[in-house]
Design a protein around this motif. Structure first.
Motif, PDB file in Angstrom:
ATOM      1  N   PRO A 133       2.192   4.405   1.683  1.00 19.05           N
ATOM      2  CA  PRO A 133       0.920   4.238   1.742  1.00 19.05           C
ATOM      3  C   PRO A 133      -0.032   5.318   2.235  1.00 19.05           C
ATOM      4  N   LEU A 134      -0.975   5.917   2.529  1.00 14.91           N
ATOM      5  CA  LEU A 134      -1.848   6.472   3.878  1.00 14.91           C
ATOM      6  C   LEU A 134      -2.785   5.548   4.577  1.00 14.91           C
ATOM      7  N   PRO A 135      -2.573   6.325   5.951  1.00 17.55           N
ATOM      8  CA  PRO A 135      -3.011   5.536   6.325  1.00 17.55           C
ATOM      9  C   PRO A 135      -4.814   4.630   6.429  1.00 17.55           C
ATOM     10  N   GLY A 136      -5.048   6.081   5.210  1.00 19.13           N
ATOM     11  CA  GLY A 136      -6.855   5.722   5.323  1.00 19.13           C
ATOM     12  C   GLY A 136      -7.250   4.645   4.722  1.00 19.13           C
ATOM     13  N   VAL A 137      -6.251   4.073   3.921  1.00 22.05           N
ATOM     14  CA  VAL A 137      -6.477   2.511   3.659  1.00 22.05           C
ATOM     15  C   VAL A 137      -7.046   1.382   4.036  1.00 22.05           C
ATOM     16  N   GLY A 138      -6.122   2.279   5.046  1.00 22.10           N
ATOM     17  CA  GLY A 138      -6.287   0.698   6.271  1.00 22.10           C
ATOM     18  C   GLY A 138      -7.633   1.583   7.017  1.00 22.10           C
ATOM     19  N   PHE A 139      -7.885   2.443   7.717  1.00 24.45           N
ATOM     20  CA  PHE A 139      -8.787   3.052   8.644  1.00 24.45           C
ATOM     21  C   PHE A 139     -10.151   2.738   7.813  1.00 24.45           C
ATOM     22  N   PHE A 140     -10.434   2.296   6.674  1.00 21.01           N
ATOM     23  CA  PHE A 140     -11.486   1.585   5.481  1.00 21.01           C
ATOM     24  C   PHE A 140     -10.860   0.252   5.997  1.00 21.01           C
ATOM     25  N   ALA A 141      -9.995  -0.755   5.684  1.00 20.22           N
ATOM     26  CA  ALA A 141      -9.992  -2.085   5.570  1.00 20.22           C
ATOM     27  C   ALA A 141     -10.456  -2.699   7.161  1.00 20.22           C
ATOM     28  N   LEU A 142      -9.577  -1.681   8.108  1.00 19.07           N
ATOM     29  CA  LEU A 142     -10.279  -1.968   9.136  1.00 19.07           C
ATOM     30  C   LEU A 142     -11.587  -1.862   9.403  1.00 19.07           C
ATOM     31  N   ARG A 143     -11.816  -0.435   9.217  1.00 19.41           N
ATOM     32  CA  ARG A 143     -13.595  -0.457  10.460  1.00 19.41           C
ATOM     33  C   ARG A 143     -14.581  -1.337   9.762  1.00 19.41           C
ATOM     34  N   THR A 144     -14.220  -1.871   8.351  1.00 23.24           N
ATOM     35  CA  THR A 144     -15.486  -2.256   7.288  1.00 23.24           C
ATOM     36  C   THR A 144     -15.267  -3.974   7.420  1.00 23.24           C
ATOM     37  N   ASP A 145     -16.005  -4.230   6.688  1.00 19.47           N
ATOM     38  CA  ASP A 145     -16.035  -6.139   6.640  1.00 19.47           C
ATOM     39  C   ASP A 145     -15.813  -6.130   5.202  1.00 19.47           C
ATOM     40  N   ALA A 146     -15.718  -4.555   4.650  1.00 18.70           N
ATOM     41  CA  ALA A 146     -15.711  -4.698   2.573  1.00 18.70           C
ATOM     42  C   ALA A 146     -14.486  -5.893   2.038  1.00 18.70           C
ATOM     43  N   ALA A 147     -15.080  -6.857   1.456  1.00 18.06           N
ATOM     44  CA  ALA A 147     -13.554  -6.864   0.751  1.00 18.06           C
ATOM     45  C   ALA A 147     -12.814  -6.409  -0.014  1.00 18.06           C
ATOM     46  N   VAL A 148     -11.210  -7.036  -0.064  1.00 21.41           N
ATOM     47  CA  VAL A 148     -10.214  -5.972   0.193  1.00 21.41           C
ATOM     48  C   VAL A 148      -9.193  -6.283  -1.126  1.00 21.41           C
ATOM     49  N   VAL A 149      -9.670  -5.410  -2.255  1.00 21.30           N
ATOM     50  CA  VAL A 149      -9.236  -6.327  -4.094  1.00 21.30           C
ATOM     51  C   VAL A 149      -7.955  -5.010  -4.346  1.00 21.30           C
ATOM     52  N   PRO A 150      -6.814  -5.824  -4.536  1.00 26.39           N
ATOM     53  CA  PRO A 150      -5.600  -4.751  -5.274  1.00 26.39           C
ATOM     54  C   PRO A 150      -6.028  -4.972  -6.206  1.00 26.39           C
ATOM     55  N   CYS A 151      -5.325  -4.177  -6.574  1.00 25.65           N
ATOM     56  CA  CYS A 151      -5.272  -3.489  -8.288  1.00 25.65           C
ATOM     57  C   CYS A 151      -3.536  -3.362  -8.792  1.00 25.65           C
ATOM     58  N   ALA A 152      -3.589  -3.902  -9.762  1.00 27.24           N
ATOM     59  CA  ALA A 152      -1.761  -3.033 -10.074  1.00 27.24           C
ATOM     60  C   ALA A 152      -2.144  -2.554 -11.354  1.00 27.24           C
ATOM     61  N   PRO A 204      -3.819   1.634  11.794  1.00 26.09           N
ATOM     62  CA  PRO A 204      -4.629   1.771  10.263  1.00 26.09           C
ATOM     63  C   PRO A 204      -2.580   1.732   9.239  1.00 26.09           C
ATOM     64  N   GLU A 205      -2.021   2.700   9.527  1.00 23.88           N
ATOM     65  CA  GLU A 205      -0.645   2.472   9.113  1.00 23.88           C
ATOM     66  C   GLU A 205      -0.514   1.096   8.784  1.00 23.88           C
ATOM     67  N   GLU A 206      -0.828  -0.262   9.743  1.00 24.88           N
ATOM     68  CA  GLU A 206       0.254  -1.409   9.280  1.00 24.88           C
ATOM     69  C   GLU A 206      -0.482  -2.163   8.096  1.00 24.88           C
ATOM     70  N   ALA A 207      -2.257  -1.678   8.402  1.00 24.93           N
ATOM     71  CA  ALA A 207      -2.639  -2.133   7.599  1.00 24.93           C
ATOM     72  C   ALA A 207      -2.796  -2.208   6.378  1.00 24.93           C
ATOM     73  N   ALA A 208      -2.500  -0.445   5.950  1.00 24.56           N
ATOM     74  CA  ALA A 208      -2.183  -0.231   4.403  1.00 24.56           C
ATOM     75  C   ALA A 208      -0.855  -1.002   3.893  1.00 24.56           C
ATOM     76  N   ASP A 209      -0.136  -1.069   5.125  1.00 21.99           N
ATOM     77  CA  ASP A 209       1.318  -1.307   4.616  1.00 21.99           C
ATOM     78  C   ASP A 209       1.188  -3.570   4.090  1.00 21.99           C
ATOM     79  N   TYR A 210       0.164  -3.664   4.488  1.00 24.05           N
ATOM     80  CA  TYR A 210      -0.256  -4.731   4.673  1.00 24.05           C
ATOM     81  C   TYR A 210      -0.794  -4.995   2.934  1.00 24.05           C
ATOM     82  N   ILE A 211      -1.964  -4.032   2.996  1.00 26.84           N
ATOM     83  CA  ILE A 211      -2.500  -3.660   1.400  1.00 26.84           C
ATOM     84  C   ILE A 211      -1.454  -3.877   0.155  1.00 26.84           C
ATOM     85  N   MET A 212      -0.844  -2.886   0.546  1.00 24.34           N
ATOM     86  CA  MET A 212       0.697  -2.041  -0.162  1.00 24.34           C
ATOM     87  C   MET A 212       1.601  -3.346  -0.446  1.00 24.34           C
TER      88      MET A 212
END
Length: 195
Positions: free
Chosen positions: A126-145, A176-184
């Motif tokens: 994953p690119l770190p951008g998704v981790g950036f959004f997840a860490l910088r906001t209090d948004a619910a992070v919903v995974p989708c397959a 952000p990289e760690e957060a992106a990996d966690y989401i993936m």
């Protein structure tokens, strides 16, 4: 006007794609009814955006590759579908600001963490951008397959998982990289559970 067009387009596209690909949607009861949502899906086809758009219970604002905005007709269509451009392969600050604003307004931001389609269906880094959004906001992070194949009359599954608890990573200021990996990892778990 854009919301009306989005709703109209959703009905039309749903009427075409759902029977053609026998789309099965799983886990909608876990999708937050309100508040900001960062919707993160794997990417296996150009049809992923419309498929997620018609199955998600709320309107989704997608980050879309900049190339789609270069043709006037396509640009107008994508604009009315409430997507906004992102330059792939670089740190696009304007797109990051726009994504943060979408979440600040309590909307659903759709993003494909891999940044580009997987040619073999396997998850990519994953690119770190998704981790950036997840860490910088209090948004619910919903995974989708999204589980293919995209073949006529062959079942296509869209699985929505429970929101990912990002609290520990936010509290310890993870990268952000760690957060992106966690989401993936959560997307990977959905893929493995429902294949």
């Amino acid at each position: 006007m854009r919301v009306d067009f989005y709703s109209f387009a959703k009905v039309v596209v749903n009427g075409v794609l759902t029977p053609f690909y026998r789309i099965q949607t799983i886990g909608l009861e876990q999708f937050p009814n309100e508040g900001p949502v960062l919707l993160c899906a794997n990417h296996i086809s150009n049809l992923d955006s419309p498929v997620v758009g018609i199955t998600a219970p709320r309107p989704v604002r997608f980050m879309a590759k900049e190339e789609l905005f270069r043709t006037p007709l396509v640009k107008t269509l994508v604009h009315h579908l409430r997507a906004f451009p992102v330059k792939r392969g670089m740190n696009d600050r304007q797109a990051l600001r726009m994504g943060l604003e979408v979440l600040k307004q309590g909307e659903v931001l759709g993003i494909f963490p891999e940044g580009t389609r997987s040619k073999d269906g396997r998850l990519q880094k994953p690119l770190p951008g998704v981790g950036f959004f997840a860490l910088r906001t209090d948004a619910a992070v919903v995974p989708c397959a999204i589980i293919g194949p995209y073949r006529p009359l062959r079942p296509l599954k869209v699985v929505y998982g429970a929101p990912v608890d990002m609290t520990p990573l936010r509290e310890r200021k993870a990268s952000p990289e760690e957060a992106a990996d966690y989401i993936m990892d959560h997307i990977r778990q959905l893929l493995e559970q429902h294949r």
